[in-house]
Design a protein around this motif. Sequence first.
Motif, PDB file in Angstrom:
ATOM      1  N   VAL A   1     -42.935 -29.501 -34.070  1.00 24.20           N
ATOM      2  CA  VAL A   1     -42.663 -27.928 -34.375  1.00 24.20           C
ATOM      3  C   VAL A   1     -40.891 -28.006 -34.905  1.00 24.20           C
ATOM      4  CG1 VAL A   1     -42.396 -25.756 -34.547  1.00 24.20           C
ATOM      5  CG2 VAL A   1     -44.233 -26.251 -34.269  1.00 24.20           C
ATOM      6  N   TRP A   2     -39.872 -27.888 -35.807  1.00 28.34           N
ATOM      7  CA  TRP A   2     -38.820 -28.624 -36.170  1.00 28.34           C
ATOM      8  C   TRP A   2     -38.295 -26.911 -36.986  1.00 28.34           C
ATOM      9  CZ3 TRP A   2     -42.702 -31.888 -38.047  1.00 28.34           C
ATOM     10  CH2 TRP A   2     -42.028 -33.740 -37.570  1.00 28.34           C
ATOM     11  N   GLN A   3     -37.663 -26.445 -36.001  1.00 32.07           N
ATOM     12  CA  GLN A   3     -37.356 -25.057 -36.566  1.00 32.07           C
ATOM     13  C   GLN A   3     -35.172 -25.257 -37.350  1.00 32.07           C
ATOM     14  OE1 GLN A   3     -35.974 -22.371 -33.763  1.00 32.07           O
ATOM     15  NE2 GLN A   3     -34.783 -21.140 -34.609  1.00 32.07           N
ATOM     16  N   ILE A   4     -35.086 -24.999 -38.582  1.00 32.40           N
ATOM     17  CA  ILE A   4     -34.226 -25.005 -39.602  1.00 32.40           C
ATOM     18  C   ILE A   4     -32.670 -25.050 -38.909  1.00 32.40           C
ATOM     19  CG2 ILE A   4     -33.677 -24.576 -41.834  1.00 32.40           C
ATOM     20  CD1 ILE A   4     -35.997 -24.459 -42.658  1.00 32.40           C
ATOM     21  N   ASP A   5     -32.937 -23.370 -38.095  1.00 33.97           N
ATOM     22  CA  ASP A   5     -31.656 -22.825 -37.832  1.00 33.97           C
ATOM     23  C   ASP A   5     -31.554 -23.429 -36.654  1.00 33.97           C
ATOM     24  OD1 ASP A   5     -31.556 -21.007 -40.226  1.00 33.97           O
ATOM     25  OD2 ASP A   5     -32.599 -19.388 -38.675  1.00 33.97           O
ATOM     26  N   ARG A   6     -32.157 -24.181 -35.634  1.00 33.88           N
ATOM     27  CA  ARG A   6     -31.980 -25.215 -34.120  1.00 33.88           C
ATOM     28  C   ARG A   6     -31.912 -27.023 -34.833  1.00 33.88           C
ATOM     29  NH1 ARG A   6     -30.560 -21.960 -30.308  1.00 33.88           N
ATOM     30  NH2 ARG A   6     -32.037 -19.897 -30.365  1.00 33.88           N
ATOM     31  N   GLY A   7     -31.414 -27.300 -36.273  1.00 37.52           N
ATOM     32  CA  GLY A   7     -31.233 -27.970 -36.781  1.00 37.52           C
ATOM     33  C   GLY A   7     -32.063 -29.890 -36.363  1.00 37.52           C
ATOM     34  N   GLY A   8     -33.164 -28.695 -36.730  1.00 34.23           N
ATOM     35  CA  GLY A   8     -34.216 -29.590 -37.399  1.00 34.23           C
ATOM     36  C   GLY A   8     -34.535 -30.331 -38.139  1.00 34.23           C
ATOM     37  N   VAL A   9     -33.239 -30.050 -39.499  1.00 34.72           N
ATOM     38  CA  VAL A   9     -33.887 -30.787 -40.470  1.00 34.72           C
ATOM     39  C   VAL A   9     -32.505 -31.863 -39.709  1.00 34.72           C
ATOM     40  CG1 VAL A   9     -32.771 -31.112 -42.987  1.00 34.72           C
ATOM     41  CG2 VAL A   9     -33.830 -29.600 -42.472  1.00 34.72           C
ATOM     42  N   ASP A  10     -31.538 -31.987 -39.444  1.00 31.15           N
ATOM     43  CA  ASP A  10     -30.510 -33.040 -38.830  1.00 31.15           C
ATOM     44  C   ASP A  10     -31.668 -34.438 -37.606  1.00 31.15           C
ATOM     45  OD1 ASP A  10     -28.717 -31.892 -40.029  1.00 31.15           O
ATOM     46  OD2 ASP A  10     -27.730 -30.690 -38.440  1.00 31.15           O
ATOM     47  N   ARG A  11     -32.540 -33.510 -36.963  1.00 34.01           N
ATOM     48  CA  ARG A  11     -33.593 -34.374 -36.344  1.00 34.01           C
ATOM     49  C   ARG A  11     -34.315 -35.099 -36.899  1.00 34.01           C
ATOM     50  NH1 ARG A  11     -32.410 -29.471 -32.853  1.00 34.01           N
ATOM     51  NH2 ARG A  11     -34.672 -28.426 -32.942  1.00 34.01           N
ATOM     52  N   LEU A  12     -34.931 -34.504 -37.925  1.00 33.90           N
ATOM     53  CA  LEU A  12     -35.506 -34.746 -38.357  1.00 33.90           C
ATOM     54  C   LEU A  12     -35.481 -35.928 -39.009  1.00 33.90           C
ATOM     55  CD1 LEU A  12     -37.489 -33.263 -40.867  1.00 33.90           C
ATOM     56  CD2 LEU A  12     -38.847 -34.470 -39.814  1.00 33.90           C
ATOM     57  N   VAL A  13     -34.265 -36.291 -40.030  1.00 36.03           N
ATOM     58  CA  VAL A  13     -33.014 -37.196 -40.415  1.00 36.03           C
ATOM     59  C   VAL A  13     -33.230 -38.902 -38.721  1.00 36.03           C
ATOM     60  CG1 VAL A  13     -31.053 -37.849 -41.644  1.00 36.03           C
ATOM     61  CG2 VAL A  13     -32.129 -35.704 -41.758  1.00 36.03           C
ATOM     62  N   GLU A  14     -32.613 -38.256 -38.427  1.00 34.41           N
ATOM     63  CA  GLU A  14     -31.989 -38.858 -37.435  1.00 34.41           C
ATOM     64  C   GLU A  14     -33.611 -39.303 -36.527  1.00 34.41           C
ATOM     65  OE1 GLU A  14     -30.177 -36.347 -34.135  1.00 34.41           O
ATOM     66  OE2 GLU A  14     -28.802 -36.298 -34.919  1.00 34.41           O
ATOM     67  N   ALA A  15     -34.775 -39.312 -36.847  1.00 35.68           N
ATOM     68  CA  ALA A  15     -36.109 -40.129 -36.261  1.00 35.68           C
ATOM     69  C   ALA A  15     -36.130 -40.484 -37.352  1.00 35.68           C
ATOM     70  CB  ALA A  15     -37.152 -37.896 -35.454  1.00 35.68           C
ATOM     71  N   GLY A  16     -35.609 -40.487 -38.265  1.00 35.20           N
ATOM     72  CA  GLY A  16     -36.425 -41.304 -39.625  1.00 35.20           C
ATOM     73  C   GLY A  16     -34.910 -42.587 -40.025  1.00 35.20           C
ATOM     74  N   ALA A  17     -34.208 -42.152 -39.424  1.00 35.63           N
ATOM     75  CA  ALA A  17     -33.052 -43.290 -39.034  1.00 35.63           C
ATOM     76  C   ALA A  17     -34.162 -44.799 -39.099  1.00 35.63           C
ATOM     77  CB  ALA A  17     -32.530 -43.354 -38.049  1.00 35.63           C
ATOM     78  N   GLU A  18     -34.609 -45.478 -38.685  1.00 32.47           N
ATOM     79  CA  GLU A  18     -35.719 -46.269 -38.398  1.00 32.47           C
ATOM     80  C   GLU A  18     -36.433 -46.903 -39.503  1.00 32.47           C
ATOM     81  OE1 GLU A  18     -33.657 -48.556 -36.723  1.00 32.47           O
ATOM     82  OE2 GLU A  18     -32.750 -47.069 -36.228  1.00 32.47           O
ATOM     83  N   VAL A  19     -37.085 -46.023 -40.718  1.00 32.41           N
ATOM     84  CA  VAL A  19     -37.815 -46.231 -41.193  1.00 32.41           C
ATOM     85  C   VAL A  19     -36.610 -46.854 -43.091  1.00 32.41           C
ATOM     86  CG1 VAL A  19     -39.751 -44.845 -43.355  1.00 32.41           C
ATOM     87  CG2 VAL A  19     -39.450 -44.061 -40.761  1.00 32.41           C
ATOM     88  N   SER A  20     -37.657 -47.711 -43.240  1.00 31.56           N
ATOM     89  CA  SER A  20     -36.995 -48.787 -44.665  1.00 31.56           C
ATOM     90  C   SER A  20     -36.949 -47.642 -45.506  1.00 31.56           C
ATOM     91  CB  SER A  20     -36.886 -49.722 -45.047  1.00 31.56           C
ATOM     92  OG  SER A  20     -38.582 -49.804 -45.612  1.00 31.56           O
ATOM     93  N   ASP A  21     -36.259 -47.584 -46.361  1.00 30.58           N
ATOM     94  CA  ASP A  21     -36.424 -47.512 -48.040  1.00 30.58           C
ATOM     95  C   ASP A  21     -37.506 -47.861 -48.195  1.00 30.58           C
ATOM     96  OD1 ASP A  21     -33.704 -46.244 -47.467  1.00 30.58           O
ATOM     97  OD2 ASP A  21     -32.551 -47.329 -49.023  1.00 30.58           O
ATOM     98  N   GLU A  22     -37.750 -49.082 -48.193  1.00 37.20           N
ATOM     99  CA  GLU A  22     -39.212 -49.160 -49.158  1.00 37.20           C
ATOM    100  C   GLU A  22     -40.864 -49.016 -48.769  1.00 37.20           C
ATOM    101  OE1 GLU A  22     -35.925 -52.681 -48.769  1.00 37.20           O
ATOM    102  OE2 GLU A  22     -37.218 -51.811 -47.292  1.00 37.20           O
ATOM    103  N   THR A  23     -40.688 -48.737 -47.103  1.00 40.81           N
ATOM    104  CA  THR A  23     -41.526 -48.353 -46.253  1.00 40.81           C
ATOM    105  C   THR A  23     -41.809 -46.540 -46.654  1.00 40.81           C
ATOM    106  OG1 THR A  23     -41.575 -49.231 -44.908  1.00 40.81           O
ATOM    107  CG2 THR A  23     -43.026 -46.785 -44.322  1.00 40.81           C
TER     108      THR A  23
END
Length: 598
Positions: free
Chosen positions: A145-167
Amino acid sequence: MREFSLPALYEVPSDGNLTDLIRRNAVQHPEVAVLGRKVDGVWTDVTATQFLAEVRAAAKGLIAAGVQPGDRVALMSRTRFEWVQLDFAIWSAGAVTVPVYETSSAEQVQWILGDSGAVAAIVESDDHAATLESVRDALPGLRDVWQIDRGGVDRLVEAGAEVSDETADARATSAKADDPATIVYTSGTTGRPKGCVLTHRSFFAECGNAVERLKPLFRTGECSVLLFLPAAHVFGRLVEVAAVMAPIKLGCVPDIKNLTEELATFRPTLILGVPRVFEKVYNAARAKAHADGKGAIFDRAAQTAIDYSRALSTPRGPSLGLRIRHAVFDRLVYTKIRAVLGGRGEYAISGGAPLGERLGHFFRGIGFTVLEGYGLTESCAATTFNPWDRQKIGTVGQPMPGSVVRIADDGEVLLHGDHLFAGYWNNGAATAEALTDGWFHTGDIGTLDEDGYLSITGRKKEILVTAGGKNVAPAVIEDRIRAHALVAECMVVGDGRPFVGALITLDEEFLTRWATDHGKPTDATATTLRQDPELLAEIQRAVDEGNAAVSKAESVRKFRVLTGQFTEEAGHITPSLKLKRNVVARDYADEIESLYTR
C-alpha cells in the motif's frame, strides 16, 4: 424494433494498449502541455515528454514491487494530477487499474479489493489509509500500500530506480487491445457493486471515435479541459483518456468547492460535468441578479437566450428583433456567466442524468453550448452524444460512431460495439443476463427519431404502476422538479398507490438565500421551514413545472419536504448521484405513508 448506427471514424489498434498514447505524444508533441499541475497554488504545464518520464518512473516502482502483468492495483484518490500519472503507470506495468471512490466505506473497499483480487493499492489521504487498514486482515492477497500524501509516489520512484528503461518499455507494451485495462465497480442502485471489465479496446473505440466526431473541441495546442468529476467514475476516465489521446491539456480539480476559482485560473475551453453543475451555475447567476435588484433584467435575458436558441433550430433562424435583444443581453448578462465558466469555453459535455430542454436552450443561447450525452459504465461512458454541429436539444444524441443503438420491442435500449465492456468480473451469471449475442441490455427505456437521436424516457425496473394501472416513468418528472434552485433531490413514489407523490429535499445553499430574501429568520433550516406556506408555494411551483411534462394521471398530487438530505453516506445515492430508491423508500417509509393518509 428500431436501430441506428454510424460508421466508425477511428480504427482501433489490433494489438496496442493505452500506454501507446503517451509514448506517441512524447514523439509527436514533445513540448506540448498535455497536463496542468498545481504547484504552490499556481497551474504549471507538464509537457508530453515530462509526463511520459513521470509515468515511467512510477511504473518502474510497481515493477520493482513485484506487480505482474494482469495484476490488479487499486487506486483510491480524489481527482488530481497523481491519479492520471498513476493510472497510466499501472497500465505501464502491464497491470489493471481498479478505481475506488474516495468516499467509499470500509465495507465497500473490502468488497472491491477482495472481489478484484488486488495485490496492491494506492490511496491518497490518512483517512483512506485508515479505511483500508481497518479491513486489511480480510484482504490476504493485498501486499503493498502506498499513500500519495505521505510521499508514496516518491517512494515508488526510488524503488524503481534500478529497473531499466528496456524492462519498463517491454512491460508497458505487454498488454494487448483485448486485455483488461480497468475493472470499474458500478456503484449500483441495488445490491453489491459489480466489476465491469473494460479493455484497452473499449477505451480506444470510445475515446477515439468521440475525439474524431468532436474534433473542434479537441484541437492540440489550443484546447484544454478541466476535470472535476470523480476520476473513479467512468465518465471521469473518458475525460482523462480522451484528453491524452487528442492530446489537449488536462487539469484536475480535487475539491469542487473551489471550482469557480479553478475555472477562472485554468480557463478551459471544454468542460465536462453532470446536469447539477450547470443547474447550479444558472441558479447562482439568477439568485445573485435578484439579490442585486437586477432580477427582472436577468429573467428577460434568460428568456431571450432560450428564445434565441430555439430559433436557431428553425429554418428562418432568429428574427432581427430577437438578434438585437440577444446582442444587448450578451453585453449585460451572458458575458458574465461565461466568465464564471472560465471565459474561454464555448462547449460543455453533460452526462449522468437528463439536462432538461429549457436549460439546454439557455446555455446555447448565451453562447456556451452544452452537448448532452448518455452512457453507462458498461459502455465505457458515453454511448450516444450530441455532435457539435448537429445538436438536437432534448435528446441525448446519436450513437457513438462505430456502434449501434437498438430499441427492443418493449422499449428497452440495447447497445452493440467495440466500446462495450467484456463482462462482469467473476460474475458469469450477471454477464449472461446483461449481454445477449453481443447486445448489452441497458435497462433504460427510450426512443429513436428518424435521424437516430436517442431520447431516454425511463428505467425499465423503475417504472411505477399506480393502483389505477397507470405506468409512470419517475425520471421525467423528477428531472423537471429538480431543476428548481430550492430543490436538491426529488424522488417520485406511488407504486401500487392511488396517485403519484414525491419526496423532496432542499438545497441548503439556496434555502439560506431564499430565507433571507423572504424575511425568514437567518438561522432558518429545512426543519423549521418545511411547513412554511411561502416555501411550500415555491416548491409547488417546481412540482407544477414537473407535472407539465406528463399526463394528469402521471402528475404529482402531493409532496413532502424532508428535513434532511439524500446522502451517499446514508446509502441514499450512489457516488455518481443516482438514487437508491429502495433505500430511500425504506428510510422514509413513514413520510411516504403520510402522503396517502387522510
